[in-house]
Write a protein that holds these residues in place. Sequence first.
Motif, short mmCIF file in Angstrom:
data_model
loop_
_atom_site.label_atom_id
_atom_site.label_comp_id
_atom_site.label_asym_id
_atom_site.label_seq_id
_atom_site.Cartn_x
_atom_site.Cartn_y
_atom_site.Cartn_z
N VAL A 17 2.55 4.97 37.20
CA VAL A 17 2.96 5.80 36.06
C VAL A 17 3.11 7.26 36.47
O VAL A 17 3.69 8.06 35.73
N PRO A 19 5.04 9.12 38.54
CA PRO A 19 6.31 9.86 38.51
C PRO A 19 6.73 10.23 37.09
O PRO A 19 7.07 11.39 36.81
N GLN A 20 6.67 9.25 36.19
CA GLN A 20 7.08 9.51 34.82
C GLN A 20 6.19 10.56 34.15
O GLN A 20 6.65 11.47 33.48
N ILE A 21 4.86 10.43 34.38
CA ILE A 21 3.92 11.35 33.75
C ILE A 21 4.12 12.77 34.30
O ILE A 21 4.10 13.77 33.57
N ILE A 23 6.86 14.10 35.50
CA ILE A 23 8.09 14.67 34.96
C ILE A 23 7.91 15.08 33.51
O ILE A 23 8.32 16.17 33.10
N THR A 24 7.27 14.21 32.72
CA THR A 24 7.08 14.58 31.32
C THR A 24 6.17 15.81 31.21
O THR A 24 6.40 16.68 30.38
N VAL A 26 5.70 18.30 33.49
CA VAL A 26 6.29 19.54 34.01
C VAL A 26 7.51 19.97 33.19
O VAL A 26 7.67 21.15 32.88
N PHE A 27 8.37 19.01 32.84
CA PHE A 27 9.64 19.39 32.22
C PHE A 27 9.69 19.16 30.71
O PHE A 27 10.64 19.56 30.05
N PHE A 28 8.68 18.49 30.16
CA PHE A 28 8.69 18.26 28.71
C PHE A 28 7.53 18.97 28.02
O PHE A 28 7.73 19.82 27.16
N PHE A 29 6.29 18.61 28.43
CA PHE A 29 5.16 19.13 27.65
C PHE A 29 4.84 20.58 27.98
O PHE A 29 4.56 21.36 27.09
N TYR A 30 4.91 20.94 29.25
CA TYR A 30 4.66 22.34 29.57
C TYR A 30 5.67 23.26 28.88
O TYR A 30 5.27 24.23 28.21
#
Lengths: 293, 284
Positions: A17, A19-21, A23-24, A26-30
């Motif tokens: 999990v 890679p997906q976590i 990316i989410t 760094v680029f979504f939640f942050y």
Amino acid sequence: MEKRVTFKGIWLPLLLVLPQILITAVFFFYPAGQAIWQSLFIPDPFGLSMQWVGLGNFEYLLSDRYYRASFVTTAIFSILVTLVSMGVALYLAVLADRLIKGSGAYRTLLIWPYAVAPAVAGVLWLFMFNTRVGVVSWYLGQLGYDWNHVLNEGEAMGLVVVASAWGRISYNFLFFLAGLQAIPRSVIEAAAIDGARFWTRFRTIVWPLLSPTTFFLLVVNIIYAFFETFGVIHTITSGGPQQATTILVYKVYSDGFVGQDLGSSAAQSVILLVVVSILTIIQFKYIERRVHY
Amino acid sequence: MAERSGMVEKRGLGLWLTHLGLIIGVLFIFFPIWLAFVASTVENQDIIRPPMPVWPGDQMIENYTNALVAGINAPVALMLFNSLVMALGIALGKIAISLLSAFAIVYFRFPFRQTFFWLIFLTLMLPVEVRIVPTYEVVANFGMLNSYSGLILPLVASATATFLFRQFFLTVPDELAEAARVDGARPMQFFFDILLPMSRTNIAALFVILFIYGWNQYLWPLLITTDPEMNTIVMGIKQMFPSGDDFAHWPTIMATSILAMVPPVIVVVGMQKLFIRGLVESEK
């Protein structure tokens, strides 16, 4: 639902999990966290320091005439795009459903505009209505109508609505046709034997049975109009004239990138975040109960 | 579909009216693209003195060659290549990381499993449009402006694909994993030898949808590719319009628009069955 048979191990699944976590995170939640954080500050004019303003950005936004106007613009735009694209698609799907043969051929002819990017659709429609070279605007001129979406707010809105709805017809057509074909023939034929004409059958049988599809499409199209039509607006009107076609997503972009008003742009992001969350929850709550497909 | 009895379907005049209605619809859909195609085959003079011709001219090869090789800010062939890299990167990237996380979430019990699942779910509520400025800053800090990784990575998480594979894995009979375990297969062997081949159709259907999604991105490339050589074709078209009052070079712009449509349209029409399946599945 859970698997009864599982594999042992803790590190392997964590690695899977990761890679997906990553990316989410760094680029979504942050960035989303940053948007919420920044919405509570205003940067000084030199961008060197930030001043805490609490909910000041939000208060300012909600009292801003242009921002409130942008809400209204977004609502009008979304409703029109949804109605136009769903209306045309339903009309075509009802016609195609009446055919014994050939509905597949029409489906092939009608689905491929789905592949045309909103931004490209924007350029195509801009070309037809261009004030100097557009074919449609030229013929309108011959008829005595002076088309000018660069100056006329209503015409600008009409153009971005039609360009946004045009590419969306395929999608709605596909789902409406599938919905119509899922309605049992026997029910409709029974009504026909009882003497119900087409309109009566449509109103009392087809439309109610189609309502899950219709509601689903309503939500999905509103989401589309809100978030995926940026390309159309940017290519045709750039939000103008006088911000008449500045929908909320376009305003986040123009205030944040063009206007460099970071505090306000961040606050707008947070408001959009709330909007998209509500729409997603509606979509999911509904889809739990969706029967067709 | 079963043969219909034809009691409520139209015949005679009604049938012709039905066809007429549908043909008008098809023409309405086609008209803008026809005009764009015609404009891409004539000279600019034919366009800037309206009305433009209705039938294609003889400049097609010149216009397309000119667009592909020279373009206006950058050769369109380069922009096509950038779009291809971005679309493939996004589609394959989303599929790969979603397959792996779905496999982990369905076939293992590990700490924070549910938390991870919800984190992935929540990305649905964070489309790039609502976090543009901070995401741009992150990418800028990584030095990924004007790069393929900057174009691809921030869009590569996928709640939809993860859900889809999770749903599918849950329908795979337990006996298969059981048998694999009895045979002493390691988890990754099971994944590659059994699960992956079984997911082929789902992967293909999803690929069609995600390829189009990636190809048609506009806002994100607009923000992070300031270098014309890194522009994708969909966002590069708008950049071809001159600022100010100059006349646009319509034949080149329209040839580029047609070129921007061709790859995704081929994918949709060529893989129609998979496309429809992907569309219906991914909206579930």
